[in-house]
Design a protein around this motif. Structure first.
Motif, short mmCIF file in Angstrom:
data_model
loop_
_atom_site.label_atom_id
_atom_site.label_comp_id
_atom_site.label_asym_id
_atom_site.label_seq_id
_atom_site.Cartn_x
_atom_site.Cartn_y
_atom_site.Cartn_z
N THR A 22 0.86 -1.40 0.10
CA THR A 22 0.06 0.11 -0.12
C THR A 22 1.15 0.87 -0.01
OG1 THR A 22 -0.26 0.14 2.52
CG2 THR A 22 -1.56 -1.32 1.21
N ILE A 23 -0.13 2.21 -0.18
CA ILE A 23 0.72 3.82 0.31
C ILE A 23 1.17 4.17 1.28
CG2 ILE A 23 0.28 6.09 -0.29
CD1 ILE A 23 0.97 4.95 -2.64
N ARG A 49 3.34 10.49 0.63
CA ARG A 49 4.05 9.66 0.45
C ARG A 49 4.85 9.26 0.44
NH1 ARG A 49 1.73 8.20 -5.65
NH2 ARG A 49 2.70 10.02 -6.06
N ILE A 50 5.52 8.57 1.47
CA ILE A 50 7.12 7.69 1.82
C ILE A 50 7.57 7.66 0.38
CG2 ILE A 50 8.56 6.82 2.99
CD1 ILE A 50 6.41 6.79 4.73
N GLN A 55 9.11 3.53 -4.27
CA GLN A 55 10.66 2.65 -5.39
C GLN A 55 9.96 0.90 -4.92
OE1 GLN A 55 13.41 4.02 -3.52
NE2 GLN A 55 13.16 6.23 -4.61
N MET A 56 9.60 0.06 -3.54
CA MET A 56 9.84 -0.90 -3.87
C MET A 56 8.56 -1.84 -4.28
SD MET A 56 8.14 -2.60 0.16
CE MET A 56 9.74 -2.11 1.18
N ASN A 57 7.41 -1.20 -4.35
CA ASN A 57 6.35 -1.49 -5.54
C ASN A 57 6.53 -1.39 -6.82
OD1 ASN A 57 3.41 -1.62 -5.64
ND2 ASN A 57 3.95 0.21 -7.27
N ASN A 58 7.71 -0.45 -7.21
CA ASN A 58 8.26 -0.57 -8.55
C ASN A 58 9.35 -2.12 -8.27
OD1 ASN A 58 7.11 1.42 -9.65
ND2 ASN A 58 8.39 2.78 -9.07
N VAL A 74 -1.12 -2.81 -6.02
CA VAL A 74 -2.09 -1.92 -5.32
C VAL A 74 -1.77 0.08 -4.89
CG1 VAL A 74 -2.99 -1.57 -2.31
CG2 VAL A 74 -2.34 -3.91 -3.60
N GLN A 75 -0.93 0.20 -5.40
CA GLN A 75 -0.39 1.71 -5.00
C GLN A 75 -1.19 2.15 -6.77
OE1 GLN A 75 3.61 2.06 -4.54
NE2 GLN A 75 3.74 1.00 -2.48
#
Length: 116
Positions: A22-23, A49-50, A55-58, A74-75
């Motif tokens: 999530t965000i 947003r952090i 970056q982790m999502n990417n 999800v983001q």
């Protein structure tokens, strides 16, 4: 690491779908939201947003793709086109702290997930 986890799960003959994070915000979402409503600048919340979570999502999406594994962003559901959804419904914020979804927000996110 995610690639190794996917491979290990596949050894059990299970289907694998990776669901992204999530965000997260740099402080309490309800507080950010209250200040944004008060100031009339709701877009200010998205700016808090952090970046590391983005970056982790990417990285997770890339690892899933490299391992031919479906990925649910999800983001991307919460922040389509870079602008975050702030309310799950007219009376409920999306998150109850820095990063955890409220129950109505979880329902909204799941309803928007692609079928696998």
């Amino acid at each position: 690491m995610l690639g190794a986890t996917i491979a290990r799960i596949r050894q059990t003959h299970a289907s694998v779908v990776v669901i992204g994070p999530t965000i997260e915000y740099d402080s309490s979402f309800p507080g950010l939201l209250a200040r944004a409503v008060w100031s009339g600048d709701l877009d200010a919340v998205t700016q808090r947003r952090i970046d590391e979570r983005v970056q982790m999502n990417n990285l997770m999406a890339k690892a899933a793709s490299e391992n031919s594994t479906p990925y649910i962003d999800v983001q991307g559901i919460i922040c389509p086109n870079g602008k975050c959804i702030l309310f799950a419904n007219p009376h409920t914020p999306m998150q109850f702290d820095y990063g955890h979804l409220t129950f109505p927000a979880s329902q909204l996110v799941v309803a928007k997930m692609p079928e696998m």
